[in-house]
Design an enzyme around this catalytic site. Structure first.
Site, short mmCIF file in Angstrom:
data_model
loop_
_atom_site.label_atom_id
_atom_site.label_comp_id
_atom_site.label_asym_id
_atom_site.label_seq_id
_atom_site.Cartn_x
_atom_site.Cartn_y
_atom_site.Cartn_z
N ASN A 1 0.84 -1.19 0.00
CA ASN A 1 0.00 0.00 0.00
C ASN A 1 0.88 1.25 0.00
O ASN A 1 1.97 1.26 0.57
CB ASN A 1 -0.90 0.02 1.24
CG ASN A 1 -2.10 -0.89 1.08
OD1 ASN A 1 -2.55 -1.17 -0.02
ND2 ASN A 1 -2.64 -1.34 2.20
N LYS B 1 -4.67 3.93 -6.50
CA LYS B 1 -4.81 3.10 -5.30
C LYS B 1 -4.55 3.95 -4.06
O LYS B 1 -5.22 3.78 -3.03
CB LYS B 1 -3.83 1.92 -5.37
CG LYS B 1 -3.82 1.01 -4.13
CD LYS B 1 -5.11 0.23 -3.98
CE LYS B 1 -5.09 -0.71 -2.77
NZ LYS B 1 -4.05 -1.75 -2.86
N ASN C 1 -15.20 -1.30 6.15
CA ASN C 1 -15.20 -0.45 4.96
C ASN C 1 -16.61 -0.03 4.57
O ASN C 1 -16.85 1.11 4.18
CB ASN C 1 -14.56 -1.20 3.78
CG ASN C 1 -13.07 -1.44 3.97
OD1 ASN C 1 -12.48 -1.00 4.95
ND2 ASN C 1 -12.46 -2.15 3.04
N GLU D 1 0.76 2.34 7.91
CA GLU D 1 1.42 2.82 6.70
C GLU D 1 1.01 4.25 6.37
O GLU D 1 1.13 4.69 5.22
CB GLU D 1 1.09 1.89 5.53
CG GLU D 1 1.66 0.50 5.68
CD GLU D 1 1.25 -0.45 4.56
OE1 GLU D 1 2.11 -0.77 3.72
OE2 GLU D 1 0.08 -0.86 4.53
#
Length: 298
Positions: free
Chosen positions: A97, A178, A196, A260
């Site tokens: 990611n 992305k 989500n 991240e």
């Protein structure tokens, strides 16, 4: 091909299973295990057990391909010990990611052919050796530098293993798209500790639109043609397609692990500063996540 997969998390394990029928696959982990057992549940619900070789130095030295699936902030640390054991012909594929590890990877392997890839296939490790494929997606792969390689056979190999996979001469474009989806979904689901799918609720729409609008401005400054509302619609599509899933950042915050965020929202903020573009909503989300991380062991 002889393949080593660096990182036995959910995505690395999924690709190990996908590549295994046609290739000689081992995994490389932080531990010293020599065998990696895995129980896999496919999207259809079928359960099968696998056992991969792990951490065999001779396999690594003979590998034609190294697929790196560790988290973005772990890439350089994980690659360093392998530098002297990779043959010059070994192709390196980085799949994580976010964006931001590419310059350091190029410096680390100046003579190797390096590819970057991004996938929207979803998988979940429910235990150390149990994996579920939780969502279909697509994969994009391309060379880090167009000067290095125009050989797209690696995309064909990935496509045969886990379709669809598309070759990209400019891999940064799908990486940016992305990134936009990650900017929209990951921080909000981590902060609110929701699935989500909950982001489809009305209360999140204004924030999602603002996040995506800020990414659109930066992507346009980078030279990409993005229509108004395009990134928001793509984010909504992913939100609905992965409604029952928890994002990786959600799980990292839940288990009090490093996230991240610096390679997702942080990279966006870094690029926005270069073009003198204000990204206040994304900046607030970055500040919130970094504050949550700093409070883990306070």
């Amino acid at each position: 091909m002889k393949i080593t997969i660096l990182g036995a998390g959910a995505i690395g394990s999924l690709w190990a299973i996908a590549l295994q029928p046609q290739h000689d696959v081992q995994v490389w982990t932080r531990s010293s295990i020599t065998r990696y057992p895995l129980t896999f549940q496919s999207l259809s619900g079928k359960v099968r057990t696998y056992c991969f070789d792990a951490n065999h130095i001779d396999h690594l030295q003979q590998s034609d391909l190294l697929l790196v699936t560790v988290k973005s902030f772990q890439v350089i640390t994980a690659l360093h010990p392998l530098i002297n054991d990779l043959s010059a012909r070994c192709k390196i594929v980085i799949m994580h990611n976010g964006i931001g590890s590419h310059d350091a990877v190029k410096q680390l392997f100046p003579k190797h052919t390096i590819y970057y890839a991004t996938t929207s296939h979803a998988a979940l490790k429910t235990a150390e050796s149990t994996l579920r494929h939780t969502g279909l997606g697509q994969t994009f792969i391309g060379p880090l530098s167009s000067v290095i390689s125009t050989d797209n056979s690696i995309a064909d190999m990935f496509n045969q293993a886990l379709s669809p996979c598309y070759w990209q001469d400019d891999i940064m474009e799908p990486l940016w798209k992305k990134l936009a989806i990650n900017c929209a979904i990951n921080p909000l689901t981590a902060i609110n500790q929701c699935t989500n799918g909950e982001l489809a609720n009305e209360g999140y729409q204004a924030q999602l639109i603002q996040i995506c609008n800020e990414v659109t401005l930066v992507m346009r400054a980078e030279g990409y043609r993005i229509k108004n509302g395009e990134l928001y619609q793509q984010a909504l599509t992913v939100i609905k397609a992965t409604a029952d899933n928890y994002s990786s950042m959600n799980r990292d915050v839940f288990y009090q692990r490093p996230t991240e965020i610096d390679y997702i929202t942080g990279y966006l903020i870094h690029q926005a500063k270069i073009f003198d573009i204000a990204v206040p909503v994304n900046t607030q989300l970055w500040q919130t996540i970094t504050s949550m991380e700093s409070s883990y062991h306070a």
